[in-house]
Write an enzyme that holds these catalytic residues in place. Sequence first.
Site, short mmCIF file in Angstrom:
data_model
loop_
_atom_site.label_atom_id
_atom_site.label_comp_id
_atom_site.label_asym_id
_atom_site.label_seq_id
_atom_site.Cartn_x
_atom_site.Cartn_y
_atom_site.Cartn_z
N LYS A 33 0.81 -1.10 0.06
CA LYS A 33 0.17 0.08 -0.05
C LYS A 33 0.92 1.21 0.03
CE LYS A 33 -0.83 0.26 5.04
NZ LYS A 33 0.16 1.59 5.00
N THR A 34 1.95 1.25 0.85
CA THR A 34 2.92 2.21 0.60
C THR A 34 3.38 2.77 -0.71
OG1 THR A 34 3.57 2.05 3.10
CG2 THR A 34 4.95 3.57 1.73
N ASP A 217 -3.25 7.62 4.12
CA ASP A 217 -2.90 6.00 4.48
C ASP A 217 -3.67 5.68 5.75
OD1 ASP A 217 -1.60 3.87 4.59
OD2 ASP A 217 0.28 4.97 5.37
N GLU A 218 -3.81 4.31 5.92
CA GLU A 218 -4.33 3.60 6.98
C GLU A 218 -5.89 4.38 7.39
OE1 GLU A 218 -3.09 1.22 8.10
OE2 GLU A 218 -0.99 1.33 8.30
N GLN A 248 -7.85 -4.52 9.50
CA GLN A 248 -6.42 -4.04 10.63
C GLN A 248 -6.84 -2.92 11.35
OE1 GLN A 248 -2.42 -4.51 8.34
NE2 GLN A 248 -3.72 -4.71 6.51
#
Length: 733
Positions: A33-34, A217-218, A248
């Site tokens: 994902k990064t 992100d996240e 997650q």
Amino acid sequence: MTNILAELNPQQQKAVAAPPGPILVLAGPGSGKTRVLTFRIAYLIAVKNIPAYQIMAVTFTNKAAREMGQRVSGLLGEKADGLWLGTFHAMCGRILRREAEHLPVDPNFVIFDADDQLTLIKRVIKESKLNEKEYSPRQVLAKISNAKNDLFTPGEYPLLSYRDETIQALYKAYQAYLVASNAMDFDDMLLYTAHLLEHQPEVRQKYARRFQHILVDEFQDTNLAQYYLLSYLASQHNNLFVVGDEDQSIYRWRGADYRNVQRFTDSFKDHEKILLEQNYRSTQTILDSAVAIINENPHRTEKKLFTARGTGEAVIVYEAPDDHDEAAYVADVIARQVSQGEARESDFAIMYRTNAQSRLLEEAFRRANMNYRLVGTQRFYGRREVKDMIAFLRLIYNPKDEVSLGRVINLPPRGIGSVTLQSLQGVARQSGASSGEILLSLAADGGSPFSDALGNAAARLKPFSQLLASWRSHIDQLSPTDLFDQVLLDTGYEAYIKAETDELQDRWANVLELRAVLLEYEEGGLAEFLEAMALVADQDTLPDTIDAPTMMTLHAAKGLEFPRVFIIGLDEHYLPHSRSMDDPEELAEERRLLYVGMTRAEDRLYLTRALRRRSPYGSYETMQPSRFLLDLPENLVKGRISRGDNWQQSFDSNQYQWDRTYVPDVHKKPAAPPKTRQQQFFPDMHVQHPVYGEGVVRNSRLEYGDETVEVYFDGLGLKALVASMSRLEILED
């Protein structure tokens, strides 16, 4: 960029080159994902010709922001200059300082960390003449934090009971002190920014027009305030690119709401959903085992994780006779594999549900003469001497900072006791000024109009007022390190820290290490340093390389990966935790927590439990295996688990077995429990232990007829002690 896209798998390419509009990328663990976020930024700038300053990318940790920034710079070079990249709090900080005219604080506001907030709420509770045992400072802060995360100001705090009315009053007083100190807490940064964008249309339009593309992100870890922030910022161009994974989401206890994924799909009907399912970290066996765990959770998007790394070895399940053997097993396996050249010590991570579980592991490693490192329990920036020096610098930067003033005004001791400090604070309240402003007036050549009101206290306060005034006068002339050195010299802090503790070398080394950190902010200045210190996280202090096994809670493991992972304590009431038993949402989060831990493993995964664990009063209790273990497919696992009703499951065969003769006899008959004790230790009490020294009580509870006390000892971390056996002595404050 065409060549770079060719390096991505088809789903990654689809995400990176997606057309404008709302995009939801659900990224399984280890799916890159990064990489997708980084390439998306590069694609927008290099291919779509979007100026870097019109792109905002938001992460959750400074470490993730640094990593992403380095990757983007590596791809684009100077073209990346101007990109807004950082944590939610850092982004909010930039906006709030620019738009401070709309706020109740000025642009030089400081950020109160968790300890500062605790100090302040204790003061508020005391001044409200409330009992801390009834209104726990930490619980009150949690209530206030939750309210802010849900965008409730003090006046909007929901009132469902008389207790809520009291919490609301405390919230109002707490917030008033923050404003008077020209300060914010972490939650304020989100709350103020959300309210600013909601109630100031011209400000909202300014930033919504500027940022053509916003990347997050996240996303599953965002709270309600962060969700609304993103909605406001994306209101003009509608280009919101969010990457996350409901499976997650493990920070519900601090406001994270995985349901924001559903809110996104409801709010943006024309969104595109892209799944990243190819894993580059783990073996297929580890992935299949983790998926078997998480598939039991409702309200999620099913993902079929796959990898090109091969099947790999079976997941090892080890059942120890007791908790001491469990810890010894971990140390023995690591020592054996290292001695045989199969792995390095740094290849291993040991994860657990709560910090208290590290104690037996630490003892096992010490007995084996092995090094280890702990994550999250002994933060560098949480150590007393480091916080002391940061408090001096914060007070110099912002004399209105009441918490920092209270911490350092008598440090080292200079005869300013609680009575003198109360006199100063009383005069400040009556005059409508801050305590720092009163102090600075005492140092003025023409005398202070507050001297008479202070009476005898004025003489005791004047030496420190002169020091503060002197430091303030040099704030623009001296670099942060030179100012730091001046404070050390003027206060005699080195002699103080070396004289008052046996750990003088470590303590002083920490002070010098902080000075080394300051060197990195010579260009950015004191303001940038103080903001960075307030926003630093546990993982930001984790060394990049050290050859030793790493111990951490499952919460701290998020975002990390290791070749070989142990997860210990897979027993009911440990994992899942006892607090989750009556709450389906909490239980679902416990399952997600285990899923996150399992997917940190690259090559080998060990899951351990104990038949018996020592209770707080010294006897042993029979444990039930975690329900999560029973969800594991037999063909993926090697080992055997037992249960107190003499039921066994053997993963070495394909059948369940009844064994009426299996009664483990690894300990002598437990002693009878002592008589029930009355609770005598409470949070934030200062105590003395004959071996560990002075510490602060973090938690205490009556269990099994005795009192279990969790105490934080500086330099040693959190220790769980049995009151009747530990010889703890309460120290008078």
